[in-house]
Design a protein around this motif. Sequence first.
Motif, PDB file in Angstrom:
ATOM      1  N   ILE A   5       0.865  -1.175   0.000  1.00  0.00           N
ATOM      2  CA  ILE A   5       0.000   0.000   0.000  1.00  0.00           C
ATOM      3  C   ILE A   5       0.900   1.224   0.000  1.00  0.00           C
ATOM      4  O   ILE A   5       1.773   1.346   0.861  1.00  0.00           O
ATOM      5  CB  ILE A   5      -0.912   0.027   1.239  1.00  0.00           C
ATOM      6  N   ALA A   6       0.699   2.108  -0.972  1.00  0.00           N
ATOM      7  CA  ALA A   6       1.505   3.321  -1.055  1.00  0.00           C
ATOM      8  C   ALA A   6       0.591   4.533  -1.124  1.00  0.00           C
ATOM      9  O   ALA A   6      -0.385   4.545  -1.876  1.00  0.00           O
ATOM     10  CB  ALA A   6       2.404   3.280  -2.287  1.00  0.00           C
ATOM     11  N   ALA A  19       6.551   2.886 -14.031  1.00  0.00           N
ATOM     12  CA  ALA A  19       7.680   2.190 -13.393  1.00  0.00           C
ATOM     13  C   ALA A  19       7.285   0.779 -12.968  1.00  0.00           C
ATOM     14  O   ALA A  19       8.058  -0.165 -13.128  1.00  0.00           O
ATOM     15  CB  ALA A  19       8.180   2.991 -12.196  1.00  0.00           C
ATOM     16  N   LEU A  20       6.077   0.629 -12.430  1.00  0.00           N
ATOM     17  CA  LEU A  20       5.623  -0.689 -11.985  1.00  0.00           C
ATOM     18  C   LEU A  20       5.348  -1.611 -13.168  1.00  0.00           C
ATOM     19  O   LEU A  20       5.673  -2.795 -13.123  1.00  0.00           O
ATOM     20  CB  LEU A  20       4.385  -0.550 -11.097  1.00  0.00           C
ATOM     21  N   THR A  21       4.771  -1.081 -14.222  1.00  0.00           N
ATOM     22  CA  THR A  21       4.526  -1.878 -15.418  1.00  0.00           C
ATOM     23  C   THR A  21       5.848  -2.374 -15.999  1.00  0.00           C
ATOM     24  O   THR A  21       5.955  -3.520 -16.448  1.00  0.00           O
ATOM     25  CB  THR A  21       3.752  -1.055 -16.463  1.00  0.00           C
ATOM     26  N   VAL A  73       9.189  -3.632  -6.303  1.00  0.00           N
ATOM     27  CA  VAL A  73       8.027  -2.743  -6.334  1.00  0.00           C
ATOM     28  C   VAL A  73       8.239  -1.573  -5.377  1.00  0.00           C
ATOM     29  O   VAL A  73       8.029  -0.410  -5.740  1.00  0.00           O
ATOM     30  CB  VAL A  73       6.734  -3.516  -5.991  1.00  0.00           C
ATOM     31  N   VAL A  74       8.672  -1.869  -4.172  1.00  0.00           N
ATOM     32  CA  VAL A  74       8.914  -0.815  -3.182  1.00  0.00           C
ATOM     33  C   VAL A  74       9.980   0.155  -3.688  1.00  0.00           C
ATOM     34  O   VAL A  74       9.819   1.381  -3.600  1.00  0.00           O
ATOM     35  CB  VAL A  74       9.305  -1.418  -1.817  1.00  0.00           C
ATOM     36  N   ASP A  75      11.068  -0.365  -4.235  1.00  0.00           N
ATOM     37  CA  ASP A  75      12.135   0.494  -4.755  1.00  0.00           C
ATOM     38  C   ASP A  75      11.649   1.370  -5.904  1.00  0.00           C
ATOM     39  O   ASP A  75      11.985   2.554  -5.983  1.00  0.00           O
ATOM     40  CB  ASP A  75      13.331  -0.343  -5.218  1.00  0.00           C
ATOM     41  N   LYS A  90       3.962   7.459   1.984  1.00  0.00           N
ATOM     42  CA  LYS A  90       4.414   6.306   2.756  1.00  0.00           C
ATOM     43  C   LYS A  90       4.182   5.048   1.924  1.00  0.00           C
ATOM     44  O   LYS A  90       3.325   5.011   1.051  1.00  0.00           O
ATOM     45  CB  LYS A  90       3.607   6.160   4.044  1.00  0.00           C
ATOM     46  N   ILE A  91       4.951   4.006   2.267  1.00  0.00           N
ATOM     47  CA  ILE A  91       4.758   2.692   1.649  1.00  0.00           C
ATOM     48  C   ILE A  91       4.678   1.671   2.775  1.00  0.00           C
ATOM     49  O   ILE A  91       5.529   1.662   3.666  1.00  0.00           O
ATOM     50  CB  ILE A  91       5.919   2.330   0.700  1.00  0.00           C
ATOM     51  N   PHE A  92       3.666   0.836   2.736  1.00  0.00           N
ATOM     52  CA  PHE A  92       3.488  -0.230   3.723  1.00  0.00           C
ATOM     53  C   PHE A  92       3.513  -1.574   3.009  1.00  0.00           C
ATOM     54  O   PHE A  92       2.927  -1.713   1.932  1.00  0.00           O
ATOM     55  CB  PHE A  92       2.152  -0.082   4.462  1.00  0.00           C
ATOM     56  N   VAL A  93       4.179  -2.553   3.588  1.00  0.00           N
ATOM     57  CA  VAL A  93       4.255  -3.892   3.018  1.00  0.00           C
ATOM     58  C   VAL A  93       3.678  -4.875   4.026  1.00  0.00           C
ATOM     59  O   VAL A  93       4.153  -4.945   5.166  1.00  0.00           O
ATOM     60  CB  VAL A  93       5.714  -4.272   2.667  1.00  0.00           C
ATOM     61  N   LEU A  94       2.658  -5.618   3.604  1.00  0.00           N
ATOM     62  CA  LEU A  94       1.993  -6.580   4.478  1.00  0.00           C
ATOM     63  C   LEU A  94       2.073  -7.971   3.868  1.00  0.00           C
ATOM     64  O   LEU A  94       2.136  -8.114   2.643  1.00  0.00           O
ATOM     65  CB  LEU A  94       0.511  -6.219   4.641  1.00  0.00           C
TER      66      LEU A  94
END
Length: 112
Positions: A5-6, A19-21, A73-75, A90-94
């Motif tokens: 979640i960003a 960038a994600l694609t 993905v986060v980078d 913010k970026i959250f990783v779950l």
Amino acid sequence: MKYIIAAIKPYKLDEVRDALTAIGVRGMMVSEVKGFGSQSGHTEIYRGAEYAVNFVPKLKVEIAVPEALADDVVDAIRKVAKTNKIGDGKIFVLDLQEALRVRTGETGEDAL
């Protein structure tokens, strides 16, 4: 699997999507949200009157990815969304326990 979640600035969406694609992300969900963090809102002047903006508009980007892709993905989001100004987000990783594609019944990473 990971659920990322960003919260990003709205004008950064196209760059983040590109960038994600480019790294292989095949889908995402985007929602318009409002919030505040370190910014704590700000004041604006409109027609000579000053008023407080307590919640700042952001976009919430939600992505489910295989665990092997999560760091990339986060980078990618961090590099593209960064402006070096307060309010970059913010970026959250779950951990994501399960995913299911409704149409086909596929589960796990196959559903992503």
